[in-house]
Design an enzyme around this catalytic site. Sequence first.
Site, PDB file in Angstrom:
ATOM      1  N   ASP A  15      -3.340  -6.263   7.925  1.00 35.99           N
ATOM      2  CA  ASP A  15      -3.777  -5.457   8.197  1.00 35.99           C
ATOM      3  C   ASP A  15      -4.726  -6.315   8.976  1.00 35.99           C
ATOM      4  OD1 ASP A  15      -4.954  -3.396   9.592  1.00 35.99           O
ATOM      5  OD2 ASP A  15      -7.089  -3.155   7.525  1.00 35.99           O
ATOM      6  N   ASN A  63       1.444   5.979   8.254  1.00 35.42           N
ATOM      7  CA  ASN A  63       1.860   5.121   9.213  1.00 35.42           C
ATOM      8  C   ASN A  63       2.655   5.651  10.625  1.00 35.42           C
ATOM      9  OD1 ASN A  63       1.641   1.822   8.014  1.00 35.42           O
ATOM     10  ND2 ASN A  63      -0.289   2.891   9.430  1.00 35.42           N
TER      11      ASN A  63
HETATM   12  C1  FPP Z   1      -1.389  -3.928   9.944  1.00 35.93           C
HETATM   13  O1  FPP Z   1      -2.067  -4.344  11.214  1.00 35.93           O
HETATM   14  C2  FPP Z   1      -0.035  -4.095  10.103  1.00 35.93           C
HETATM   15  C3  FPP Z   1       1.149  -3.535  10.017  1.00 35.93           C
HETATM   16  C4  FPP Z   1       0.914  -2.205  10.449  1.00 35.93           C
HETATM   17  C5  FPP Z   1       1.735  -3.771   9.672  1.00 35.93           C
HETATM   18  C6  FPP Z   1       3.317  -4.535  10.240  1.00 35.93           C
HETATM   19  C7  FPP Z   1       3.204  -5.883   9.388  1.00 35.93           C
HETATM   20  C8  FPP Z   1       3.492  -6.447  10.376  1.00 35.93           C
HETATM   21  C9  FPP Z   1       4.387  -5.994  11.585  1.00 35.93           C
HETATM   22  C10 FPP Z   1       4.069  -8.247   9.530  1.00 35.93           C
HETATM   23  C11 FPP Z   1       6.044  -8.617   9.392  1.00 35.93           C
HETATM   24  C12 FPP Z   1       6.431  -6.914   8.440  1.00 35.93           C
HETATM   25  C13 FPP Z   1       7.120  -7.751   8.551  1.00 35.93           C
HETATM   26  C14 FPP Z   1       8.649  -6.632   6.613  1.00 35.93           C
HETATM   27  C15 FPP Z   1       8.395  -7.574   9.176  1.00 35.93           C
HETATM   28  P1  FPP Z   1      -2.593  -2.527  11.768  1.00 35.93           P
HETATM   29  O2  FPP Z   1      -1.817  -1.836  13.222  1.00 35.93           O
HETATM   30  O3  FPP Z   1      -3.199  -1.696  11.078  1.00 35.93           O
HETATM   31  O4  FPP Z   1      -3.721  -3.617  12.768  1.00 35.93           O
HETATM   32  P2  FPP Z   1      -5.357  -2.564  12.845  1.00 35.93           P
HETATM   33  O5  FPP Z   1      -5.896  -2.147  12.159  1.00 35.93           O
HETATM   34  O6  FPP Z   1      -6.282  -4.012  13.954  1.00 35.93           O
HETATM   35  O7  FPP Z   1      -5.076  -1.979  13.949  1.00 35.93           O
END
Ligand code: FPP
Length: 235
Positions: A15, A63
């Site tokens: 996160d 998501n």
């Molecule tokens: C959270 O940050 C992350 C995600 C929604 C997941 C995506 C993860 C990655 C891209 C890492 C690599 C993964 C793979 C499988 C290649 P957020 O957008 O929720 O952050 P925020 O809460 O600060 O907005």
Amino acid sequence: MSAGNIPKHVAVIMDGNGRWARKRGLPRVLGHRKGVRVLEKTVENADAAGVKYLSVYAFSTENWKRSEMEVAGLMILFERYIKKKVGPLKARHGRIRFAGRRDRLPDSLINTIEEAEESTKNEPGIQLIICVDYGGRQEIADAVKKIIASGTAPEAVTEETLSAHMYLPDVPEPDLIIRTSGEERLSNFWLWTAAYSELFFTDALWPDFGREEFEAALASYAGRQRRKGGRIEEQ
Ligand code: FPP
């Protein structure tokens, strides 16, 4: 650290990519890109530490509510990451697997996932489990559907029946779940199998989660006594 204190299965809620980007005045997708590089390093760190299963929450069933642009960007990142990493992972005898729904993913991502699973299915080393379109409640609902469809009598349904119908029944329950960015919730991750998992929260945003933070999580785990509702478990 003695090998006996190493968690077999570490699960990670990655996160904070968005906040990392915002702090730098960058678009969110650049936070996700940095997050991909951190995942690459984390797989190496986990393997070096002796972790056997590393599962990561890449995209939840919730998501899809994000902007169309962000969702499309994430799907492209996942596909690129898998294509790029399947070779190096195989070279270190690692296996790549996925957990989640597949019916809503783009066809090209499904093909990439299936090819990666197939080409590494006999590798005996670390298993990287990527949870995409994953939701713990969805996993339980899917298990119930499979049990009903199999014609099992209601009185024959036990906890073990449920466990056997989860997405990856052969994968041991997560010993340790790490969540970055200061949030302290499971957010629908591994609900059924997380019943006795140890939890570790860190303020580090995922793109800042390095070897030191990973080692701090392992050290915290090594110092815990796991009772699982019963007597203290030998680590
Ligand atoms: C959270 O940050 C992350 C995600 C929604 C997941 C995506 C993860 C990655 C891209 C890492 C690599 C993964 C793979 C499988 C290649 P957020 O957008 O929720 O952050 P925020 O809460 O600060 O907005």
